[in-house]
Design an enzyme around this catalytic site. Structure first.
Site, mmCIF file in Angstrom:
data_model
loop_
_atom_site.group_PDB
_atom_site.id
_atom_site.type_symbol
_atom_site.label_atom_id
_atom_site.label_comp_id
_atom_site.label_asym_id
_atom_site.label_seq_id
_atom_site.Cartn_x
_atom_site.Cartn_y
_atom_site.Cartn_z
ATOM 1 N N GLU A 294 -100.996 56.486 -53.690
ATOM 2 C CA GLU A 294 -100.129 56.345 -54.544
ATOM 3 C C GLU A 294 -98.981 57.403 -54.158
ATOM 4 O OE1 GLU A 294 -100.607 54.740 -57.069
ATOM 5 O OE2 GLU A 294 -102.527 54.159 -57.154
ATOM 6 N N THR A 295 -97.700 57.000 -54.440
ATOM 7 C CA THR A 295 -96.538 57.969 -54.765
ATOM 8 C C THR A 295 -96.111 58.066 -56.170
ATOM 9 O OG1 THR A 295 -95.784 57.413 -52.365
ATOM 10 C CG2 THR A 295 -94.269 58.465 -53.957
#
Length: 287
Positions: free
Chosen positions: A48-49
């Protein structure tokens, strides 16, 4: 060139580097096209970003895997709160985020942070063929959450030794597969999480999965405070408290790196952050 974007990479749900779940946190000062956020997440190649931007007394937040946007992510929210509390507003006790779905609150708790997340419902389900062939085991129980399939097996050893066929799991309608079992040596329950449909073969530590895991084990064990471990190669630990409608998930985090992203002048037509019918947001074409 646009102004550089501050980037932090944080290991979440761990007290030490090179464990837990690494998340990138991008601190925006101006709107970015959604496609550009997706390209940054793909470049980062982390599960995830998170993209955050100041909004009033809190922050707007959205989360991207390397292949798509998701509606909720635990470890990247923990990482984002850590970045705010350690670098953007040092010492602040509470961080408030506005996602596309709801308002989320993260409180400082000792040397960690506690996520205030929704409690997910569980519906009994039948194991589809790709699930059985993909895991290579016959589940003891299968439950459908609002997002994933939750699979219960008898022992932590079975969870630890799983070597799933990800091509089979990718055929499932559910976004992810949670596999869980009773814990051992003071651990209430253990789990692993696979989401090949999201471009995540195995997520090292999945805070959002505990929106379903904690209520399941709370009902089964007859207790509302639980200690959990995720048995990925990196490993991670979570402390959960279950209420009638919320799950409070506590964990620690450590910063691995900080830096800047340098981008050319953006010509995107659609803003990621703005204001619309959902507080803190502007409509994105195609939604």
């Amino acid at each position: 060139m646009t102004d550089p974007i501050l980037l932090y990479q944080v290991d979440a749900f761990t007290r030490r580097l090179f464990a837990g779940n690494p998340a990138a946190v991008c601190v925006l000062t101006q709107a970015l096209p959604r496609e550009l956020c997706q390209a940054i997440a793909q470049e980062n190649q982390l599960s995830e970003t998170a993209f955050i931007q100041r909004r009033g007394e809190g922050y707007a937040i959205r989360w991207f895997t390397p292949t798509c946007e998701v509606d909720l992510c635990g470890h990247a929210t923990l990482a984002a709160a850590y970045v705010v509390g350690e670098f953007l507003e040092p010492g602040c006790p509470v961080v408030r985020f506005a996602s596309r779905q709801e308002q989320l609150q993260v409180r400082r708790q000792g040397d960690g942070w506690e996520l205030d997340f929704p409690r997910w419902s569980l519906t009994p389900a039948t194991a589809p063929a790709p699930l059985v062939s993909g895991l290579g085991i016959t589940p003891q129980e299968v439950w459908q959450t609002p997002r994933d399939l939750l699979v219960v097996v008898p022992s932590a050893e079975q969870v630890q030794s799983l070597q799933p066929n990800l091509d089979q799991l990718a055929q499932l309608d559910s976004l992810g597969v949670i596999v869980t079992a009773p814990g051992r040596q003071g651990v209430d329950f253990v789990s692993r999480f696979f989401a090949p449909r999201l471009g995540i073969p195995e997520d090292p530590v999945t805070g959002s999965a505990h929106c379903a895991l904690a209520p399941y084990w709370s009902d089964r064990l007859g207790k509302t405070a639980l200690y959990a471990r995720q048995l990925s190669a990196r490993g991670g630990e979570l402390w959960c408290r279950v209420t009638p409608d919320r799950v409070l998930i506590r964990g620690s985090a450590v910063c691995y790196l900080s830096g800047q992203i340098h981008l050319p002048e953006s010509t995107g037509a659609w803003e990621l952050f703005g204001s619309d019918r959902r507080p803190g947001w502007q409509p994105i074409q195609g939604e």
